[in-house]
Write an enzyme that holds these catalytic residues in place. Structure first.
Site, PDB file in Angstrom:
ATOM      1  N   ASN B 206       0.806  -1.218   0.000  1.00 41.67           N
ATOM      2  CA  ASN B 206       0.000   0.000   0.000  1.00 41.67           C
ATOM      3  C   ASN B 206       0.846   1.279   0.000  1.00 41.67           C
ATOM      4  O   ASN B 206       0.321   2.369   0.165  1.00 41.67           O
ATOM      5  CB  ASN B 206      -0.989  -0.007   1.178  1.00 41.67           C
ATOM      6  N   LEU B 209       3.481   7.100  -3.886  1.00 40.21           N
ATOM      7  CA  LEU B 209       3.698   8.544  -3.976  1.00 40.21           C
ATOM      8  C   LEU B 209       2.575   9.061  -4.864  1.00 40.21           C
ATOM      9  O   LEU B 209       2.348   8.528  -5.955  1.00 40.21           O
ATOM     10  CB  LEU B 209       5.064   8.878  -4.581  1.00 40.21           C
ATOM     11  N   HIS B 407      -5.439   6.900  10.728  1.00 40.40           N
ATOM     12  CA  HIS B 407      -4.266   6.985   9.839  1.00 40.40           C
ATOM     13  C   HIS B 407      -4.588   6.707   8.381  1.00 40.40           C
ATOM     14  O   HIS B 407      -3.731   6.841   7.522  1.00 40.40           O
ATOM     15  CB  HIS B 407      -3.176   6.035  10.321  1.00 40.40           C
ATOM     16  N   GLY B 408      -5.819   6.294   8.079  1.00 42.95           N
ATOM     17  CA  GLY B 408      -6.115   5.980   6.681  1.00 42.95           C
ATOM     18  C   GLY B 408      -7.522   5.443   6.550  1.00 42.95           C
ATOM     19  O   GLY B 408      -8.342   5.581   7.467  1.00 42.95           O
TER      20      GLY B 408
END
Lengths: 141, 484
Positions: B206, B209, B407-408
């Protein structure tokens, strides 16, 4: 003697069963290889010796598989087959001696499909029932 | 509510409690909406893992779970646990194998609408200049073992000393990109070997950039302080400590699984293996973990510098005109010694954040001077097809979550399910139709990471926003992604 992948939301889990503990280790190696590499004929052109000790059989299995992981990602060397493998339990210390074979990783030939960060200890338990050894291994992806 | 035999009591619309039962030293607390609980947790072990973490010796107040919680190993992903540093433990399972996996956001002066036609070229160049994929290496020359040890000790400072960034970058990185008391001698030769050629590489899975556009601003004041404006091109980087971190975790777990009897611990999962913080084993792990954290900050710093150079070249623009700056760098897999107020008394605790982001509020001494008036940026990547969020830490986080937030997005489908659903689809074309260019080493990664495999991050972020832990500042839309 077989392995089958089971659903895990974040990582990859595999259920392995075999008639002997040695075969359980061998099949676990096949499952590890299935996770990291697309189906391809590998060659056993180089040998490596692995000697490990652990305080439990489960820990020995994790360490053995993590050894293959280390060879792949650090030495860029792909495990293909087990030439010999023995496990003994002496005074509550489990010892593994193995000779494995494989070939150097060549990115032009081999297509790695998954990076196993590590083989985990998550709920790892080797169970013997009706002369069949079974375990579930979770690979951290 | 009862899920998989676990009773949950409603505290508020976005907070649920698992009452303390036999073996648990504290209750569990989960930040989630009722709908999330009913739809996301029926088929996995995440809630059971919240219960298991409550067995850790020395755990304080609650075993916490953020709304992106999902099934991990040992700890749930999205788990937070603070342990007493005198009588408590540290657990590598509460950090994970990818030590200091984290997110970094950089901003530019570029407006998306004026630069649309160069995005394809930018993504191609980023893909060429930043190594991605399994075991990726070679972003910079292979380092010697002794040079690698300098990274482990000095963190992102190494990158700055070697021309990969500016001093300003350090001031805008959590912990200034370096945790103290990181002794490279606590790290195995194997781990160092694995790190020697991996600085400046994204890796696989996962990690990514992204080139994003600031699509919406919710908090004008905080956005202005963070340097964000509508339609701005920004860079979001998600990666960690690579093979070096994985090896450090494995090395220490090998030791700790065998010390459980010695310390009289009887934990429900071997992966929760831990050591008293004050023991030799605990201190050795803490030191090695800090080395890996430093390696990860240096890694993200080098990647950001490579991205900046690529932007300069692609847009043929000077450094001054590009106005490229780091907004912030946060880690979301870490254990840190922090001071928190517990039952009215300030106390040092070891905060494990396994898939959770620090969310310190305005005025906190640990956040950059520049952000003291608004609070620290909380970077929350979503999936590659929808959006990511920037939030800001709020005071309430210090009372409820040991200064932590989500966090996600959190996975919804297993990799196998995602692959099955992706069959017959051309995800690259589908994403292109939504204006997202993707370059990846393998199609399998794209399929496994397809947007539907993840929860909608907007719902996750809203839970923390509505709970007052971290509030929304801006929404980012991806327009280009490079992956392993």
């Amino acid at each position: 003697m077989r392995y089958k992948f089971i659903d895990h939301s974040a990582d990859i889990a595999v259920e392995v069963s075999a008639n002997t503990i040695e075969n359980l280790f061998k099949i676990s190696c096949s499952a590890w290889r299935k996770v990291v590499l697309d189906n391809i004929n590998l060659f056993s052109i180089e040998e490596k010796e692995i000697n490990l000790e652990a305080q439990s059989i489960e820990e020995l299995l994790v360490r053995f598989l993590n050894e293959l992981n280390y060879y792949l990602y650090s030495d860029h060397w792909l495990f293909n087959s087990i030439l010999s493998l023995s496990i003994i339990n002496e005074k509550k210390i489990f010892q593994l001696k193995a000779k494995v074979a494989g070939e150097p990783l060549d990115n032009n030939i081999h297509r790695l499909k998954e990076e196993i960060k590590a083989v985990t200890y998550h709920h790892l338990k080797i169970v013997k029932k009706d002369n069949l050894f079974t375990t579930i291994i979770v690979f951290d992806i | 509510m009862n899920i998989q035999g676990i009773e949950l009591e409603k505290i508020s619309d976005n907070l649920w409690e698992i009452p303390q039962s036999s073996g648990m030293l504290v209750p569990g607390r989960i930040y989630a909406s009722q709908n999330m609980l009913e739809t996301s947790f029926q088929n996995d072990e995440a809630l059971k893992q919240v219960v298991n973490v409550a067995y850790l010796p020395g755990i304080q107040k609650y075993s916490l779970a953020m709304p992106d919680i999902h099934w991990g190993y040992g700890f749930p992903i999205g788990g937070v646990a603070a342990t007493d540093i005198e009588n408590g433990v540290i657990s590598p399972g509460g950090v994970g194998y990818d030590i200091n996996c984290g997110v970094r956001l950089a901003r530019t002066s570029l407006d998306y609408n004026s630069n649309k036609n160069k995005i394809q070229k930018l993504i191609d160049n980023l893909f060429k200049n930043i190594p991605t994929g399994i075991g990726s290496s070679g972003a910079i020359k292979k380092l010697s073992a002794s040079e690698t040890k300098r990274i482990l000790k000095n963190g992102a400072q190494w990158a700055i000393e070697n021309g990969f960034g500016t001093e300003e970058d350090l001031s805008l990185t959590e912990e200034t990109g370096r945790l103290n008391n990181a002794d490279p001698e606590s790290v195995s030769d194997r781990a160092i070997e694995r790190g020697q050629d991996q600085s400046g590489t994204l890796g696989s899975g996962n990690h990514f950039l992204e080139v994003d556009v600031v699509e919406e601003i919710f908090d004008e004041t905080a956005a202005a302080v963070f340097g964000l404006f509508k339609n701005q091109l920004v860079i979001l980087i998600h990666t960690g400590s690579r093979g070096l971190g994985y090896q450090i975790c494995d090395d220490n777990l090998q030791i700790l699984v065998n010390t459980q009897k010695k310390y009289g611990f009887n934990l429900p999962d071997k992966q929760l293996a831990c050591a008293p913080i004050q023991s030799q084993e605990g201190q050795d792990y803490l030191s090695a973990m800090r080395c890996a954290a430093n390696f990860a900050w240096n890694n993200r710093q080098i990647i950001m510098h490579l991205a900046k150079k690529t932007l300069n070249e692609t847009f043929n623009i000077s450094g001054i005109d590009l106005d490229f700056h780091l907004v912030y760098d946060v880690c979301h897999n870490i254990a840190k010694i922090e001071e928190h107020e517990i039952d009215g008394i300030k106390k040092k605790v070891c905060v494990h954040r396994k898939g959770a982001t620090r969310a310190f509020p305005a005025g906190n001494s640990q956040i950059p001077e520049k952000y003291k008036e608004v609070g620290q940026p909380v970077l929350i990547p979503g999936d590659m097809g929808r959006y990511s969020y920037i939030s800001v830490g709020k005071e309430k986080s210090m009372y409820e979550t040991f200064g932590s937030s989500c966090h996600g997005a959190g996975r919804l489908q297993s990799r196998h399910q995602a692959l099955k659903q992706a069959k017959g689809k051309n995800l690259i074309n589908e994403l292109a139709k939504s204006g997202i260019i993707i370059r990846a080493k393998g199609y399998k990664t794209i399929a496994e990471e397809m947007p539907n495999a993840y929860k909608d991050v907007a719902i996750v972020v809203d839970v923390m926003h509505n709970a007052g832990i971290s509030t929304k500042v801006a929404k980012l839309k991806p327009i280009g992604v490079i992956k392993g």
